[in-house]
Design an enzyme around this catalytic site. Structure first.
Site, short mmCIF file in Angstrom:
data_model
loop_
_atom_site.label_atom_id
_atom_site.label_comp_id
_atom_site.label_asym_id
_atom_site.label_seq_id
_atom_site.Cartn_x
_atom_site.Cartn_y
_atom_site.Cartn_z
N ASP A 491 -37.09 5.64 6.46
CA ASP A 491 -38.90 5.58 6.26
C ASP A 491 -39.39 6.49 6.75
O ASP A 491 -40.05 7.28 6.64
CB ASP A 491 -38.68 4.00 7.73
C1 GLC Z 1 -36.23 0.15 10.23
C2 GLC Z 1 -36.83 -0.64 9.18
C3 GLC Z 1 -36.38 -0.56 8.11
C4 GLC Z 1 -35.62 1.05 7.90
C5 GLC Z 1 -34.78 1.40 8.96
C6 GLC Z 1 -34.76 3.39 8.88
O1 GLC Z 1 -35.05 -0.16 10.67
O2 GLC Z 1 -36.98 -2.38 9.29
O3 GLC Z 1 -36.60 -0.91 6.35
O4 GLC Z 1 -34.52 1.34 6.97
O5 GLC Z 1 -35.56 1.53 9.63
O6 GLC Z 1 -35.38 3.66 8.81
C1 GLC Z 2 -40.50 1.83 9.97
C2 GLC Z 2 -39.05 1.52 11.39
C3 GLC Z 2 -38.49 2.57 11.81
C4 GLC Z 2 -39.13 3.51 11.42
C5 GLC Z 2 -40.99 3.76 11.04
C6 GLC Z 2 -41.69 4.90 11.07
O1 GLC Z 2 -41.20 1.18 10.62
O2 GLC Z 2 -39.16 0.72 11.80
O3 GLC Z 2 -37.56 2.53 12.17
O4 GLC Z 2 -39.48 4.81 12.19
O5 GLC Z 2 -40.47 2.86 10.15
O6 GLC Z 2 -42.60 4.53 10.12
#
Ligand code: GLC
Ligand code: GLC
Length: 827
Positions: A491
């Site tokens: 993300d």
């Molecule tokens: C969190 C989010 C997931 C994402 C991950 C890595 O676990 O829920 O959707 O893939 O972060 O950013």
């Molecule tokens: C999601 C994921 C997290 C990440 C965030 C960034 O919520 O859970 O791991 O840091 O996106 O906004």
């Protein structure tokens, strides 16, 4: 250092001190009514949606942490204490919190009085039940007063925390001092007079000596919960809330002879009335309580409560029977047989909405998250997985993209976040393939499913999968790799957002268009799930589609090996300008875990399955995994990326906003460790796979609970990486794709028993530490008793006999429901 221990036969974790490094919680409920419950009785309850239908209040960021829950205050001759230790914090001569599957029991003892409260949400019931047992452990008679306590939330949790100008005037309750089943009840009915047709009830099964519903009266203005006035006075004030802060409290007077025990049952329920049955007396605006009375009568005796807990235990025994292992390694057994599967149920139910790190107000159900959660859940309750698949697919758009999230109450896509996360589409293929392998329910592919929940747009589910595939193929960049959009699995890899404004969202502020940012992660994902899609098309007899997508998968594999390869490992991406990310040529962010694990899992660059051979070491897969261990490996698991970014870099996006070693910036993101673990089994390195498994798996970390800090029975999303000052410390337990993926890794690849389209594959790769084990797997109604004798030799693979006859290959054909198949594997 530990703060408790596993009780394997009871399937409980027993916390023996209130002073854990963080609240250690459990989840109650697995259908519509849910509670979060810490070992100190903190937490809250909600119906279906943690944001829109919250029953009780909880304050995140509180001081001290975790004050806010369902409490029982005891006044024993002027000595006021709480058996859950919080909130009063009086010393206890005995404390124990047992977290079981869907229930918890907290015991505190002081001054010769022992109080145990068993909490659970019964199957088929929208209520949290407490069975409280008072025992006089002294040698003199005792008369004590106890006061229950819950603080109501005014339904919408977000509004409840922000809209005080309105909310402090709208609180309404009703009190019933004698219910038909012989107890007392407080009804929380805020907004019931207007558009709500639901209310909450807090009842006890015995006559109460008094009640309170007004928080300021109960606590006393300027007091903390620890100093609550009514328990100190030892006498309920019979306060009736009008606005301000409605609560529910009953005074229970208990007299006990030495050694004597008495039980009380407490109910916190959610009730809905049909519009025409809303009122008992409309003119006087008296709520119709018939349904609440029925609820209270179902939980009017301790025997009913005991039966409710027994029913839950039986339910879990049945569910967990689908996969059990006996390996001689108790940590492995307890994770596989109990806790990992339990966490998979919780992630399936909650997605990423409500935990002690997620407020329940932020995220709803994630398209990507829920699709992955299916992987670890589908064997437990396949019918619910089916429904979830349809819900998820219904938020897809005609071009194959999808809402990134949707609200569980409405099942509608969330407009704030929108779409554009280009990994989303292919996760649906992965989830559906897992469902089909488990169930063989091919009819689901013909199920009519709308786009964006728009009636009239329904097409067969298979068409949605085709659109997923096409979404990737119509969004390719200059290297033939998939365009990343707002982000991919990571993300925080936001290659099309150049943000220099504080507070701006990295994910939704796509302020760069026309870029060519590509993702090798989506490339590998396309290869893995593209192959699954081809299998589906094959079974539907669609040869043209088989040919078309096989070719695309082959093309992507080549693109990965040529343009997605850095020399010693897979690149991570190309940025907006077409420059590589995740290359040895850089000082920071040289190597990223996601494409290494996913590519090997997808078979990209796999040229040998014997790790002792030169060919293995020279293959792209062998090189990538070696680099992962060398550069990302730590004793606490593999970090996501290395070296972490020290300064904020506008091009890679949010990843560089985290301090080094945390979260996506070089934290141990446990979610993608199992991708590497599975990859290692694919190339025959079971020893490395099991080693990596143990580094992040909570039961193996129990002895370092003082370092790890979070629950030793469930995975956390992140463990601080090697560049963090608190290396090894976990955050964000419970709601993480780590649960599903590790269950897949351990059950399907390390222990090696996995459903495929036409049979159960038995192909263990666990290295030399586990020489013999048995797995019992129930699949499609048949039971497979699998015994394994494992030399642990690198590169060795199982030879099978099935019911005494040698089997060619490692896929045991599915047997008719009701039969038992004996499989013997030697490697
Ligand atoms: C969190 C989010 C997931 C994402 C991950 C890595 O676990 O829920 O959707 O893939 O972060 O950013
Ligand atoms: C999601 C994921 C997290 C990440 C965030 C960034 O919520 O859970 O791991 O840091 O996106 O906004």
């Amino acid at each position: 250092m530990r703060y408790g221990h596993f009780d394997d036969s009871a399937r409980e974790y027993v916390i023996t001190t209130p002073h854990t490094p963080y609240p250690w919680i459990n989840y109650l409920g697995s259908e519509d009514f849910f509670s979060l419950l810490s070992h100190q009785a903190g937490g809250y309850s909600f119906y279906r949606d943690a944001k829109l239908r919250r029953l009780t209040r909880y304050r995140y960021n509180n001081i001290p942490a975790d004050v806010g829950g369902r409490y029982l205050f005891v006044n024993d001759g002027g000595d006021v204490w709480t058996p859950s230790w919080l909130p009063v914090k009086a010393d206890l001569s005995f404390f124990e919190a047992r977290h079981g599957l869907g229930y918890s029991a907290i015991t505190g003892e002081r001054g010769g009085l022992r109080v145990t409260t068993a909490f659970f949400v019964p199957l088929g019931e929208n209520a949290e039940i407490q069975k409280i047992t008072f025992t006089n452990t002294s040698d003199a008679p005792k008369s004590v007063s106890a006061f229950t306590y819950v603080e109501f939330c005014l339904w919408n949790a977000e509004d409840d925390q922000t809209n005080y100008q309105r909310n402090l005037s709208i609180g309404e309750v009703e009190v019933e001092t004698a219910t038909p089943s012989g107890g007392a009840a407080v009804y929380h009915r805020t907004e019931y007079r207007e558009r709500r047709d639901h209310y909450a009830v807090h009842g006890v099964n015995v006559p109460a000596a008094g009640f309170d519903t007004d928080r300021d009266t109960f606590i006393g203005r300027y007091n903390t919960l620890a100093e609550a006035a009514v328990p100190r006075a030892g006498r309920a004030a019979d306060s009736v809330a009008s606005g301000w802060y409605p609560i529910g409290s009953h005074q229970l007077d208990v007299t006990l002879q030495p050694g004597e025990s008495k039980d009380v049952v407490v109910v916190l329920g959610y009730v809905e009335n049909p519009d025409e049955e809303k009122w008992a007396d409309e003119a006087k605006q008296v709520v119709n309580k018939t349904r609440a009375h029925e609820l209270l009568s179902r939980w009017a005796t301790p025997e009913q409560a005991d039966a409710g807990i027994e029913a839950l235990k039986a339910y879990w025994t049945e569910l967990l029977g689908a996969y059990t292992v006996t390996s001689g390694d108790e940590k492995l057994d307890r994770m596989v047989n109990v806790w990992n599967q339990y966490q998979c149920m919780v992630t399936f139910n909650m997605s990423r909405s409500a935990s002690y790190f997620e407020t329940g107000m932020g995220r709803g159900m994630g398209f990507r998250d829920s699709s992955q959660d299916l992987l670890g859940f589908v064997h437990l309750v396949p019918e619910r997985a089916r429904e979830r698949i349809i819900d998820i697919a219904s938020t897809q758009f005609p071009d194959g993209s999808a809402y990134h999230q949707y609200q569980p109450l409405t099942k509608r896509g969330n407009h704030n976040l929108g779409s554009g996360f280009n990994d989303d589409p292919m996760w649906l293929v992965g989830g559906v393939a897992a469902y089909l392998k488990e169930t063989g329910d091919w009819g689901i592919l013909d199920e009519p499913v709308p786009y964006d929940n728009e009636p009239g747009t329904e097409v067969p589910l298979f068409e949605h999968l085709t659109r997923s595939v096409d979404h990737v193929l119509t969004h390719l960049g200059p290297h033939g790799l998939p365009l990343i959009g707002r982000a991919d699995w990571n993300d925080c890899l936001n290659l099309n957002c150049f943000s220099t404004t504080p507070g701006e969202s990295f994910q939704t502020t796509g302020n760069k268009t026309g870029g060519v940012a590509e993702s090798t992660f989506i490339g590998a994902q396309f290869v893995l799930y593209g192959k699954e899609y081809v299998e589906l098309a094959k079974r539907r007899g669609d040869d043209a589609e088989v040919a078309r997508v096989s070719k695309a998968v082959e093309g992507m594999t080549q693109a990965m090996l040529t343009h997605g390869w850095d020399g010693e490992w897979f690149l991570r991406a190309y940025d907006y300008y077409g420059h590589p990310i995740g290359t040895n040529a850089h000082d920071e962010g040289k190597i990223w875990i996601e494409p290494q694990g996913f590519a090997v899992m997808a078979g990209i660059g796999v040229e040998s399955t014997d790790p002792t051979t030169p060919q293995w070491k020279a293959s792209p897969a062998g090189k990538a995994l070696t680099a992962v261990e060398d550069m990302l490996g730590t004793e606490h698991g593999m970090v996501l990326q290395y070296p972490a970014y020290i300064t904020y870099r506008v091009h890679p996006g949010e990843v560089s906003t985290y301090p080094p070693g945390y979260k996506e910036n070089g934290g141990i993101f446990c979610h993608n460790n199992p991708w590497v673990i599975i990859g290692e089994t694919v190339v025959g390195d079971g020893a490395a796979a099991f080693d990596h498994y143990k580094r992040i798996t909570p039961a193996y970390r129990e002895d370092i609970s003082d370092v790890h800090q979070l629950e030793p029975y469930v995975y956390a999303q992140m463990i601080a990486g090697k560049e963090a000052s608190r290396h090894g410390q976990a955050k964000n337990s419970w709601l993480t794709g780590t649960a599903a993926w590790n269950f897949v890794a351990v059950s399907q690849y390390l222990l090696g028993v996995r459903p495929d389209f036409d049979g159960l594959v038995v192909d263990p790769q666990i290295g030399p530490d586990v020489r013999e084990f048995t797995v019992t797997r129930v699949a499609r109604g048949a039971t497979y008793e699998i015994t394994v004798r494992n030399s642990g030799r690198p590169g060795s693979r199982a030879t099978l006999t099935v019911d005494g006859r040698p089997l060619e290959g490692r896929t045991v054909p599915y047997a008719p429901a009701g039969t038992t198949v004996r499989v013997h594997a030697v490697l």
